[in-house]
Design a protein around this motif. Structure first.
Motif, short mmCIF file in Angstrom:
data_model
loop_
_atom_site.label_atom_id
_atom_site.label_comp_id
_atom_site.label_asym_id
_atom_site.label_seq_id
_atom_site.Cartn_x
_atom_site.Cartn_y
_atom_site.Cartn_z
N VAL A 1 4.07 -10.60 -4.36
CA VAL A 1 3.85 -9.59 -5.41
C VAL A 1 5.16 -9.26 -6.11
O VAL A 1 5.22 -9.17 -7.34
CB VAL A 1 3.20 -8.31 -4.81
CG1 VAL A 1 3.22 -7.17 -5.80
CG2 VAL A 1 1.79 -8.61 -4.33
N ARG A 2 6.23 -9.13 -5.35
CA ARG A 2 7.54 -8.81 -5.93
C ARG A 2 8.02 -9.94 -6.84
O ARG A 2 8.51 -9.70 -7.95
CB ARG A 2 8.55 -8.56 -4.80
CG ARG A 2 9.89 -8.03 -5.26
CD ARG A 2 10.78 -7.74 -4.06
NE ARG A 2 11.37 -8.94 -3.52
CZ ARG A 2 12.52 -9.47 -3.96
NH1 ARG A 2 13.18 -8.89 -4.95
NH2 ARG A 2 13.02 -10.56 -3.41
N VAL A 3 7.85 -11.17 -6.39
CA VAL A 3 8.30 -12.32 -7.18
C VAL A 3 7.46 -12.46 -8.45
O VAL A 3 7.99 -12.72 -9.53
CB VAL A 3 8.27 -13.61 -6.34
CG1 VAL A 3 8.52 -14.84 -7.19
CG2 VAL A 3 9.28 -13.52 -5.21
N LYS A 4 6.15 -12.25 -8.33
CA LYS A 4 5.28 -12.32 -9.52
C LYS A 4 5.69 -11.24 -10.53
O LYS A 4 5.65 -11.48 -11.73
CB LYS A 4 3.82 -12.17 -9.13
CG LYS A 4 3.26 -13.43 -8.50
CD LYS A 4 1.78 -13.29 -8.19
CE LYS A 4 1.23 -14.60 -7.64
NZ LYS A 4 -0.22 -14.52 -7.36
N GLY A 5 6.09 -10.07 -10.05
CA GLY A 5 6.57 -9.02 -10.94
C GLY A 5 7.84 -9.43 -11.66
O GLY A 5 8.01 -9.18 -12.85
N ALA A 6 8.74 -10.08 -10.94
CA ALA A 6 9.99 -10.55 -11.55
C ALA A 6 9.70 -11.62 -12.60
O ALA A 6 10.31 -11.64 -13.67
CB ALA A 6 10.93 -11.10 -10.48
N ILE A 7 8.75 -12.51 -12.30
CA ILE A 7 8.37 -13.54 -13.27
C ILE A 7 7.79 -12.89 -14.52
O ILE A 7 8.14 -13.26 -15.65
CB ILE A 7 7.36 -14.53 -12.65
CG1 ILE A 7 8.06 -15.40 -11.59
CG2 ILE A 7 6.71 -15.40 -13.72
CD1 ILE A 7 7.10 -16.23 -10.75
N LYS A 8 6.90 -11.92 -14.34
CA LYS A 8 6.28 -11.23 -15.47
C LYS A 8 7.35 -10.55 -16.33
O LYS A 8 7.32 -10.64 -17.56
CB LYS A 8 5.27 -10.20 -14.97
CG LYS A 8 4.55 -9.47 -16.08
CD LYS A 8 3.57 -8.45 -15.52
CE LYS A 8 2.97 -7.66 -16.66
NZ LYS A 8 2.28 -6.46 -16.21
N ASP A 9 8.30 -9.87 -15.68
CA ASP A 9 9.38 -9.21 -16.41
C ASP A 9 10.18 -10.21 -17.24
O ASP A 9 10.48 -9.97 -18.41
CB ASP A 9 10.33 -8.48 -15.46
CG ASP A 9 9.69 -7.27 -14.79
OD1 ASP A 9 8.62 -6.81 -15.25
OD2 ASP A 9 10.26 -6.79 -13.79
N LYS A 10 10.52 -11.35 -16.65
CA LYS A 10 11.30 -12.37 -17.36
C LYS A 10 10.50 -12.96 -18.51
O LYS A 10 11.05 -13.23 -19.58
CB LYS A 10 11.76 -13.46 -16.40
CG LYS A 10 12.85 -13.00 -15.45
CD LYS A 10 13.26 -14.09 -14.50
CE LYS A 10 14.35 -13.61 -13.57
NZ LYS A 10 15.68 -13.77 -14.11
N GLN A 11 9.21 -13.16 -18.32
CA GLN A 11 8.36 -13.68 -19.39
C GLN A 11 8.27 -12.69 -20.54
O GLN A 11 8.29 -13.09 -21.71
CB GLN A 11 6.96 -14.02 -18.86
CG GLN A 11 6.94 -15.25 -17.97
CD GLN A 11 5.60 -15.47 -17.29
OE1 GLN A 11 4.85 -14.54 -17.03
NE2 GLN A 11 5.32 -16.73 -16.97
N GLU A 12 8.18 -11.41 -20.23
CA GLU A 12 8.13 -10.38 -21.27
C GLU A 12 9.43 -10.33 -22.06
O GLU A 12 9.42 -10.20 -23.28
CB GLU A 12 7.81 -9.01 -20.66
CG GLU A 12 6.38 -8.89 -20.16
CD GLU A 12 6.11 -7.61 -19.40
OE1 GLU A 12 7.05 -6.82 -19.18
OE2 GLU A 12 4.94 -7.41 -19.01
N VAL A 13 10.55 -10.45 -21.37
CA VAL A 13 11.83 -10.46 -22.06
C VAL A 13 11.95 -11.70 -22.95
O VAL A 13 12.40 -11.61 -24.10
CB VAL A 13 13.00 -10.41 -21.03
CG1 VAL A 13 14.33 -10.72 -21.69
CG2 VAL A 13 13.04 -9.05 -20.34
N ALA A 14 11.53 -12.84 -22.43
CA ALA A 14 11.59 -14.08 -23.21
C ALA A 14 10.68 -13.98 -24.44
O ALA A 14 11.06 -14.41 -25.54
CB ALA A 14 11.20 -15.27 -22.35
N ALA A 15 9.50 -13.41 -24.28
CA ALA A 15 8.56 -13.27 -25.40
C ALA A 15 9.13 -12.30 -26.44
O ALA A 15 9.02 -12.55 -27.65
CB ALA A 15 7.21 -12.78 -24.91
N ALA A 16 9.74 -11.22 -26.00
CA ALA A 16 10.34 -10.26 -26.93
C ALA A 16 11.50 -10.90 -27.69
O ALA A 16 11.65 -10.70 -28.90
CB ALA A 16 10.82 -9.02 -26.17
#
Length: 65
Positions: free
Chosen positions: A43-58
């Motif tokens: 769960v923690r790693v998936k959250g980190a992936i989601k955060d990085k994807q959001e930053v990349a998309a922004a």
């Protein structure tokens, strides 16, 4: 005094290789606790992936304008 020489490979981060857990030595309760800990880590790693994807998309959206 001579400048110090260094290997550029020493500057790169290294992946930590973790030793596998000795599952036969664990009790059923310990194994269940281990699964719970692994699931929490997933769960923690998936959250980190989601955060990085959001930053990349922004960033992509910002530079696309």
């Amino acid at each position: 005094m001579e400048p110090m020489a260094f290997d550029l490979d020493e500057l790169l981060p290294t992946k930590k290789v973790s030793k596998p857990v000795d599952l036969p030595s664990l009790s059923v309760g310990d194994l269940q606790d281990y699964i719970a800990a692994l699931e929490a880590e997933i769960v923690r790693v998936k959250g980190a992936i989601k955060d990085k994807q959001e930053v990349a998309a922004a960033a992509a959206a910002f530079f696309k304008k």
